[in-house]
Design a protein around this motif. Structure first.
Motif, PDB file in Angstrom:
ATOM      1  N   TYR A   1       0.826  -1.208   0.000  1.00 13.53           N
ATOM      2  CA  TYR A   1       0.000   0.000   0.000  1.00 13.53           C
ATOM      3  C   TYR A   1       0.860   1.258   0.000  1.00 13.53           C
ATOM      4  N   GLN A   2       0.261   2.324  -0.466  1.00  9.80           N
ATOM      5  CA  GLN A   2       0.872   3.636  -0.390  1.00  9.80           C
ATOM      6  C   GLN A   2       0.469   4.268   0.941  1.00  9.80           C
ATOM      7  N   PHE A   3       1.421   4.879   1.620  1.00  5.76           N
ATOM      8  CA  PHE A   3       1.159   5.548   2.884  1.00  5.76           C
ATOM      9  C   PHE A   3       1.259   7.050   2.690  1.00  5.76           C
ATOM     10  N   ILE A   4       0.275   7.753   3.200  1.00  6.21           N
ATOM     11  CA  ILE A   4       0.332   9.203   3.255  1.00  6.21           C
ATOM     12  C   ILE A   4       0.476   9.550   4.727  1.00  6.21           C
ATOM     13  N   VAL A   5       1.575  10.212   5.053  1.00  4.83           N
ATOM     14  CA  VAL A   5       1.885  10.542   6.440  1.00  4.83           C
ATOM     15  C   VAL A   5       1.699  12.045   6.627  1.00  4.83           C
ATOM     16  N   LEU A   6       0.825  12.397   7.563  1.00  7.63           N
ATOM     17  CA  LEU A   6       0.586  13.803   7.876  1.00  7.63           C
ATOM     18  C   LEU A   6       1.592  14.231   8.930  1.00  7.63           C
ATOM     19  N   GLU A   7       2.324  15.286   8.623  1.00 10.32           N
ATOM     20  CA  GLU A   7       3.365  15.741   9.543  1.00 10.32           C
ATOM     21  C   GLU A   7       2.786  16.102  10.904  1.00 10.32           C
ATOM     22  N   ARG A   8       3.531  15.766  11.937  1.00  9.40           N
ATOM     23  CA  ARG A   8       3.215  16.163  13.307  1.00  9.40           C
ATOM     24  C   ARG A   8       4.436  16.892  13.854  1.00  9.40           C
ATOM     25  N   ASP A   9       4.187  17.789  14.782  1.00  7.80           N
ATOM     26  CA  ASP A   9       5.282  18.540  15.394  1.00  7.80           C
ATOM     27  C   ASP A   9       6.283  17.604  16.056  1.00  7.80           C
ATOM     28  N   ASN A  10       7.519  18.019  16.034  1.00  8.35           N
ATOM     29  CA  ASN A  10       8.604  17.358  16.765  1.00  8.35           C
ATOM     30  C   ASN A  10       8.936  15.946  16.290  1.00  8.35           C
TER      31      ASN A  10
ATOM     32  N   TYR B   1      13.409   2.195   5.238  1.00 11.40           N
ATOM     33  CA  TYR B   1      14.183   2.618   4.069  1.00 11.40           C
ATOM     34  C   TYR B   1      13.790   1.857   2.797  1.00 11.40           C
ATOM     35  N   LYS B   2      13.637   0.564   2.887  1.00 12.48           N
ATOM     36  CA  LYS B   2      13.344  -0.201   1.669  1.00 12.48           C
ATOM     37  C   LYS B   2      11.927   0.053   1.137  1.00 12.48           C
ATOM     38  N   HIS B   3      11.078   0.671   1.959  1.00 14.42           N
ATOM     39  CA  HIS B   3       9.709   0.988   1.527  1.00 14.42           C
ATOM     40  C   HIS B   3       9.497   2.487   1.351  1.00 14.42           C
ATOM     41  N   ARG B   4      10.559   3.255   1.340  1.00 11.57           N
ATOM     42  CA  ARG B   4      10.447   4.716   1.327  1.00 11.57           C
ATOM     43  C   ARG B   4       9.666   5.238   0.124  1.00 11.57           C
ATOM     44  N   LYS B   5       9.679   4.509  -0.980  1.00 12.42           N
ATOM     45  CA  LYS B   5       8.943   4.957  -2.169  1.00 12.42           C
ATOM     46  C   LYS B   5       7.430   4.837  -1.977  1.00 12.42           C
ATOM     47  N   ASN B   6       7.017   4.060  -0.998  1.00 14.70           N
ATOM     48  CA  ASN B   6       5.587   3.890  -0.714  1.00 14.70           C
ATOM     49  C   ASN B   6       5.094   4.844   0.367  1.00 14.70           C
ATOM     50  N   ILE B   7       5.976   5.715   0.842  1.00 13.90           N
ATOM     51  CA  ILE B   7       5.614   6.625   1.928  1.00 13.90           C
ATOM     52  C   ILE B   7       5.768   8.068   1.455  1.00 13.90           C
ATOM     53  N   LYS B   8       4.675   8.796   1.501  1.00 17.00           N
ATOM     54  CA  LYS B   8       4.695  10.221   1.128  1.00 17.00           C
ATOM     55  C   LYS B   8       4.311  11.032   2.349  1.00 17.00           C
ATOM     56  N   VAL B   9       5.185  11.950   2.724  1.00 14.04           N
ATOM     57  CA  VAL B   9       4.928  12.835   3.862  1.00 14.04           C
ATOM     58  C   VAL B   9       4.365  14.144   3.324  1.00 14.04           C
ATOM     59  N   VAL B  10       3.268  14.590   3.916  1.00  8.95           N
ATOM     60  CA  VAL B  10       2.651  15.852   3.488  1.00  8.95           C
ATOM     61  C   VAL B  10       2.522  16.792   4.681  1.00  8.95           C
ATOM     62  N   LYS B  11       2.662  18.065   4.393  1.00 10.56           N
ATOM     63  CA  LYS B  11       2.469  19.076   5.430  1.00 10.56           C
ATOM     64  C   LYS B  11       0.984  19.154   5.741  1.00 10.56           C
TER      65      LYS B  11
END
Length: 108
Positions: A34-43, A55-65
């Protein structure tokens, strides 16, 4: 995936949950399928967390502000403490939560 074979499915979570993702059941499978969308949190340094644990799954993880302090924990705690969530979630979501008695301490 079996129910929606032609759709691209995403898992959306806050970066506070990304830190503990490797403790989830089937986390390796989820990260690879699956693709992961990670919503930024403080700290939380998302890049370090991803590089260290995923690391090996980093292409499946997108961090968004995400400039909003709403979290599922806040919603659950408000419900448990009988505090309105109308300013936190869409009215349809609030209705669904109430109709299905989600997150209630004493489910009736």
């Amino acid at each position: 995936k079996n129910m929606y074979p032609n759709d691209k499915l995403f898992i959306i979570l806050g970066s506070d949950n990304l830190v503990n993702l490797n403790s989830w059941d089937n986390s390796e499978y989820l990260l690879s399928e699956y693709q992961f969308i990670v919503l930024e949190r403080d700290n939380i340094d998302n890049k370090t967390v991803i590089d260290t644990f995923y690391y090996k799954h980093r292409k499946n993880i997108k961090v968004v502000k995400f400039n909003n302090n709403i979290s599922s924990t806040l919603v659950r705690n408000n419900i448990k403490n009988n505090i309105s969530i109308s300013n936190l979630v869409d009215s349809r979501i609030e209705s669904y939560i109430k109709t299905n008695n989600l997150y209630m301490i004493d489910k009736k």
